[in-house]
Each structure stands twice: as structure tokens, then as C-alpha cells.
Design an enzyme around this catalytic site. Structure first.
Site, PDB file in Angstrom:
ATOM      1  N   CYS A 118       0.814  -1.221   0.000  1.00  0.00           N
ATOM      2  CA  CYS A 118       0.000   0.000   0.000  1.00  0.00           C
ATOM      3  C   CYS A 118       0.845   1.268   0.000  1.00  0.00           C
ATOM      4  CB  CYS A 118      -0.958  -0.003   1.187  1.00  0.00           C
ATOM      5  SG  CYS A 118      -2.191  -1.296   1.033  1.00  0.00           S
ATOM      6  N   HIS A 259      -3.170   7.222   2.023  1.00  0.00           N
ATOM      7  CA  HIS A 259      -3.611   5.941   1.473  1.00  0.00           C
ATOM      8  C   HIS A 259      -4.959   5.614   2.100  1.00  0.00           C
ATOM      9  CE1 HIS A 259      -4.046   1.891   0.385  1.00  0.00           C
ATOM     10  NE2 HIS A 259      -3.815   1.424   1.595  1.00  0.00           N
ATOM     11  N   ASN A 289     -10.206   0.084  -0.510  1.00  0.00           N
ATOM     12  CA  ASN A 289      -8.737   0.129  -0.494  1.00  0.00           C
ATOM     13  C   ASN A 289      -8.215  -0.412  -1.824  1.00  0.00           C
ATOM     14  OD1 ASN A 289      -5.996  -0.259  -0.140  1.00  0.00           O
ATOM     15  ND2 ASN A 289      -6.172  -1.215   1.882  1.00  0.00           N
TER      16      ASN A 289
HETATM   17  N1  COA Z   1     -18.877  -8.094   9.010  1.00  0.00           N
HETATM   18  C1  COA Z   1     -19.293  -8.233  10.269  1.00  0.00           C
HETATM   19  N2  COA Z   1     -18.459  -8.539  11.283  1.00  0.00           N
HETATM   20  C2  COA Z   1     -17.163  -8.698  11.000  1.00  0.00           C
HETATM   21  C3  COA Z   1     -16.678  -8.558   9.709  1.00  0.00           C
HETATM   22  C4  COA Z   1     -17.586  -8.254   8.677  1.00  0.00           C
HETATM   23  N3  COA Z   1     -17.209  -8.077   7.402  1.00  0.00           N
HETATM   24  N4  COA Z   1     -15.349  -8.752   9.739  1.00  0.00           N
HETATM   25  C5  COA Z   1     -15.025  -9.002  10.984  1.00  0.00           C
HETATM   26  N5  COA Z   1     -16.119  -8.988  11.758  1.00  0.00           N
HETATM   27  C6  COA Z   1     -16.199  -9.243  13.192  1.00  0.00           C
HETATM   28  C7  COA Z   1     -14.941  -9.868  13.727  1.00  0.00           C
HETATM   29  O1  COA Z   1     -14.956 -11.246  13.481  1.00  0.00           O
HETATM   30  C8  COA Z   1     -14.998  -9.498  15.183  1.00  0.00           C
HETATM   31  O2  COA Z   1     -15.802 -10.419  15.850  1.00  0.00           O
HETATM   32  P1  COA Z   1     -15.236 -11.172  17.166  1.00  0.00           P
HETATM   33  O3  COA Z   1     -14.913 -10.063  18.142  1.00  0.00           O
HETATM   34  O4  COA Z   1     -16.373 -12.036  17.551  1.00  0.00           O
HETATM   35  O5  COA Z   1     -14.017 -11.909  16.695  1.00  0.00           O
HETATM   36  C9  COA Z   1     -15.722  -8.171  15.187  1.00  0.00           C
HETATM   37  O6  COA Z   1     -16.324  -8.031  13.923  1.00  0.00           O
HETATM   38  C10 COA Z   1     -14.829  -6.994  15.448  1.00  0.00           C
HETATM   39  O7  COA Z   1     -13.567  -7.211  14.861  1.00  0.00           O
HETATM   40  P2  COA Z   1     -12.408  -6.176  14.987  1.00  0.00           P
HETATM   41  O8  COA Z   1     -11.188  -6.736  14.348  1.00  0.00           O
HETATM   42  O9  COA Z   1     -12.290  -5.648  16.369  1.00  0.00           O
HETATM   43  O10 COA Z   1     -13.003  -5.000  14.103  1.00  0.00           O
HETATM   44  P3  COA Z   1     -12.314  -3.670  13.759  1.00  0.00           P
HETATM   45  O11 COA Z   1     -13.160  -2.582  14.245  1.00  0.00           O
HETATM   46  O12 COA Z   1     -10.859  -3.664  14.101  1.00  0.00           O
HETATM   47  O13 COA Z   1     -12.382  -3.667  12.145  1.00  0.00           O
HETATM   48  C11 COA Z   1     -11.015  -4.098  10.237  1.00  0.00           C
HETATM   49  C12 COA Z   1     -11.789  -4.709  11.396  1.00  0.00           C
HETATM   50  C13 COA Z   1     -10.420  -5.215   9.375  1.00  0.00           C
HETATM   51  C14 COA Z   1     -11.955  -3.267   9.410  1.00  0.00           C
HETATM   52  C15 COA Z   1      -9.896  -3.221  10.818  1.00  0.00           C
HETATM   53  O14 COA Z   1      -9.175  -3.940  11.759  1.00  0.00           O
HETATM   54  C16 COA Z   1      -8.951  -2.686   9.798  1.00  0.00           C
HETATM   55  O15 COA Z   1      -9.323  -1.860   8.985  1.00  0.00           O
HETATM   56  N6  COA Z   1      -7.667  -3.110   9.850  1.00  0.00           N
HETATM   57  C17 COA Z   1      -6.582  -2.593   9.050  1.00  0.00           C
HETATM   58  C18 COA Z   1      -6.843  -2.776   7.642  1.00  0.00           C
HETATM   59  C19 COA Z   1      -5.817  -2.069   6.870  1.00  0.00           C
HETATM   60  O16 COA Z   1      -5.631  -0.909   7.033  1.00  0.00           O
HETATM   61  N7  COA Z   1      -5.154  -2.792   5.982  1.00  0.00           N
HETATM   62  C20 COA Z   1      -4.280  -2.316   5.012  1.00  0.00           C
HETATM   63  C21 COA Z   1      -3.136  -1.597   5.567  1.00  0.00           C
HETATM   64  S1  COA Z   1      -2.409  -0.886   4.225  1.00  0.00           S
END
Ligand code: COA
Length: 335
Positions: A118, A259, A289
Site C-alpha cells: 500500500c 492511502h 482500499n
Molecule cells: N462483518 C461483520 N463482522 C465482522 C466482519 C464483517 N465483514 N469482519 C469481521 N467482523 C467481526 C470480527 O470477526 C470481530 O468479531 P469477534 O470479536 O467475535 O471476533 C468483530 O467483527 C470486530 O472485529 P475487529 O477486528 O475488532 O473490528 P475492527 O473494528 O478492528 O475492524 C477491520 C476490522 C479489518 C476493518 C480493521 O481492523 C482494519 O481496517 N484493519 C486494518 C486494515 C488495513 O488498514 N489494511 C491495510 C493496511 S495498508
């Protein structure tokens, strides 16, 4: 003391090209166990674009490149270097830069692909700038293009909601004497984060086999929660540091173009850098993204929305797999 530079470099053209097909959060509700509102709240994404099956990265890359050239009032023959940051090249080799050179008819160019996930566009900008400032290249095309939909596991709800396809490109060229464009870059790598965001198979460590396919190792893997924490810290730090070391007060910055990985990461970086929401470019709602395409396409949208004028100070910043992190500081030098 900074190295003495012979020339200055600046952006003179920017373009983007996206597939027509939209995949909305409501569409995703039919594919995996998710909720449209959850996706908007946790990421800011409402829809993303997805290529027609069989479309390679060079396709929309070519479209974005042609638009950037048109904006810069140049022809493909004017280009002497093509850099393609991408994690979804058409093939492992030849480089997508070679395929683009041929598609465009850029008969005077050499080129290569750059792998920094990224952060690819920010790294490519610094690479292009160094070539121009040293006098080795006069006009460089930087083309961030991705088909993320082919490396996303569409059964993995944690990740499939995040990514989209598309391309963005800029022309970076030598400026007339006395004009300032590119000012500074701040880049770093932390390879200890390599296992948290990766596509493990297909390289020399895990060549393609029935086992790698069965174990889904050709798909993007991400520990989203961990990457999130590192991304907030990294994006905020490079933005604060590059402004500070160039003596620029947050209020003097016209636009931060981050980004687009998650709107909450963008908001946290914006607050930590002491910027207002109006100073930040957000396109994640419509594109998701798009990895190396997110910053150049956001620049194009900024121009179209009248949010960038000649002379404006702009920071580009990114965090990605590797980990890679970095920022570019520049004055806007395109129309
Ligand atoms: N729909 C509904 N629930 C979902 C889900 C979806 N698509 N994806 C995950 N969940 C669930 C998880 O399983 C978790 O449940 P659990 O607590 O029972 O395990 C719950 O939602 C919360 O998960 P959590 O990881 O705390 O959510 P979050 O608020 O951190 O959001 C992301 C998850 C992936 C959106 C976030 O962590 C993120 O954006 N990470 C970085 C991504 C990124 O920037 N990547 C590229 C870098 S360049």
C-alpha cells in the site's frame, strides 16, 4: 546536509481509471456473513469497483496513464521512465511496466515494477523524483494499478469487504528553473511486521502447488486488528515528522492525501497531525482500499473537486504490508 540537487521535479499530470462494475455493501451481504452498516461504521467504505473477469492490472493502468499524459499535455513518446507500484502485476515477470510501455507506445522509456504494497505509490514517487532531480530522467510516469479482487478470498469476511480494483497515475517531470514541486520524502521499512499482512505463496518460498492452493496461500492474508494499530501510528508519525522537519505548520497544509485503507485510520492520523477534516482527502467511501492506486486516484478526485490549486502544499502518506511506511511533501504544480 541534504544532497545538492541539479533539478527540481513536480507533478504535471494526474489521471485515474476505474472499472464500471460497483460492488456495494448490500451486494456483500449476499456473499458473506456481514452487515452493510457495520462495514460503513468500521471502515467508511460504501462500495468498491471490481474488474470484469480476466482484466489484468495493465488495462486500467493504461487508461490512467493516458489520462495523466493528456493532463500534462504530453505524448507517450515524451516519457523516459515508467514505474509501476503494484502487488497485482499482470504476471510475476515481465514487469507490468514493460507491458504498459508496449500498450502505450512509450518508445523512449525504460521501466520497472516496485513492490511496496500500500506504500508503493509513495515509494515510487521518491524513486521518480530522484531520477528527475539527478538529471537521469526528464519525465516519469508513475502508474499505481491493482486488481485486488483476484487475490482477495471472497469467503473471508474480515478482508473481502476492504479492497477494490482500479488505477491512478501521475506524470512527474523536471520543472523550469526556480520552480518548486517535490520538497521532501520520509520513508521507512519494518520487516518484523512481514507476517501480519502478506500473500505467502507464488514466490520462491512457497511456489505454487496443490497444497498452497488448498491452504488458500495465494490469497491476501491480514491480521486486521494488529495492522490497524501499526497503521494509525505510522501514518500519523510520518505526516507529523515531515511537516515538522520542513517547518510547516499544520494550518499551512492545503491537503493531506492519505492511502485509503480505513476511514478510522485516516481520521486518527488527521487528528494526531493537528489537521482539520477539510484538509484531508477521502475517497474510500466510493473505491475501498485500492492499494497503490488509492493516492494517485485521490489526487485526481481532488483536482476534479477543485481542492488542489497550483502552489498548494500537499502531503501524501501511506502505510502498508512489509511493513512499509512513508510520506511525500510537495507543492502542487499541475493545472
Ligand atoms: N462483518 C461483520 N463482522 C465482522 C466482519 C464483517 N465483514 N469482519 C469481521 N467482523 C467481526 C470480527 O470477526 C470481530 O468479531 P469477534 O470479536 O467475535 O471476533 C468483530 O467483527 C470486530 O472485529 P475487529 O477486528 O475488532 O473490528 P475492527 O473494528 O478492528 O475492524 C477491520 C476490522 C479489518 C476493518 C480493521 O481492523 C482494519 O481496517 N484493519 C486494518 C486494515 C488495513 O488498514 N489494511 C491495510 C493496511 S495498508
Amino acid at each position: 546536509m541534504p544532497a545538492r540537487t541539479l533539478h527540481t521535479a513536480g507533478i504535471t499530470g494526474v489521471g485515474m481509471d476505474f472499472p464500471e462494475r460497483r460492488l456495494t455493501n448490500a451486494d456483500l451481504e449476499k456473499m458473506v456473513d456481514t452487515d452493510a452498516e457495520w462495514i460503513v461504521e468500521r471502515t467508511g467504505i460504501k462500495e468498491r469497483r471490481i474488474v470484469e473477469p480476466g482484466t489484468p492490472a495493465s488495462h486500467h493502468g493504461e487508461g490512467a496513464a493516458r489520462k495523466a499524459l493528456e493532463h500534462a499535455r504530453l505524448t507517450p513518446e515524451d516519457i523516459d521512465l515508467i514505474i509501476v507500484p503494484t502487488v497485482t502485476p499482470d504476471m510475476i515477470y515481465p514487469a507490468t511496466a514493460c507491458l504498459l510501455q508496449d500498450r502505450l507506445g512509450a518508445s523512449n522509456a525504460w521501466g520497472f515494477d516496485l513492490s511496496a504494497a500500500c506504500c508503493g505509490f509513495v515509494y515510487a514517487m521518491q524513486t521518480a523524483r530522484a531520477q528527475v532531480e539527478a538529471g537521469f530522467a526528464r519525465r516519469v510516469l508513475v502508474v499505481g494499478t491493482e486488481v485486488m479482487s483476484v487475490i482477495v478470498d471472497w469467503e473471508d469476511r474480515n478482508n473481502c469487504i476492504l479492497f477494490g480494483d482500479g488505477a491512478g497515475a501521475v506524470v512527474l517531470e523536471r520543472l523550469p528553473e526556480g520552480e518548486v514541486g517535490f520538497i521532501d520524502s520520509l520513508l521507512w521499512v519494518d520487516g518484523s511486521g512481514a507476517d501480519l499482512l502478506k500473500q505467502a505463496a507464488g514466490g520462491s518460498l512457497h511456489p505454487a502447488s496443490h497444497e498452497t492452493v488448498d491452504k488458500k496461500m495465494h490469497y491476501l492474508y491480514q491480521d486486521g486488528r494488529e495492522v490497524y494499530k501499526h497503521a494509525v501510528r505510522g501514518m500519523a508519525k510520518v505526516t507529523v515528522d515531515i511537516l515538522e522537519r520542513n517547518g510547516i505548520a499544520p494550518a499551512d497544509l492545503r491537503l493531506m492525501v492519505p492511502h485509503q485503507a480505513n476511514n478510522r485510520i485516516i481520521e486518527a492520523a488527521q487528528r494526531r497531525a493537528g489537521l482539520t477534516p477539510e484538509q484531508v482527502m477521502v475517497t474510500i467511501d466510493r473505491f475501498g482500499n485500492t492499494t497503490s492506486a488509492s493516492i494517485p486516484s485521490a489526487l485526481r478526485v481532488a483536482v476534479d473537486e477543485g481542492r488542489l490549486k497550483r502552489g498548494d502544499l500537499v502531503v501524501l502518506c501511506a502505510f502498508g504490508g512489509g511493513f512499509t511506511c512513508g510520506a511525500n511533501l510537495l507543492r502542487w504544480t499541475a493545472d
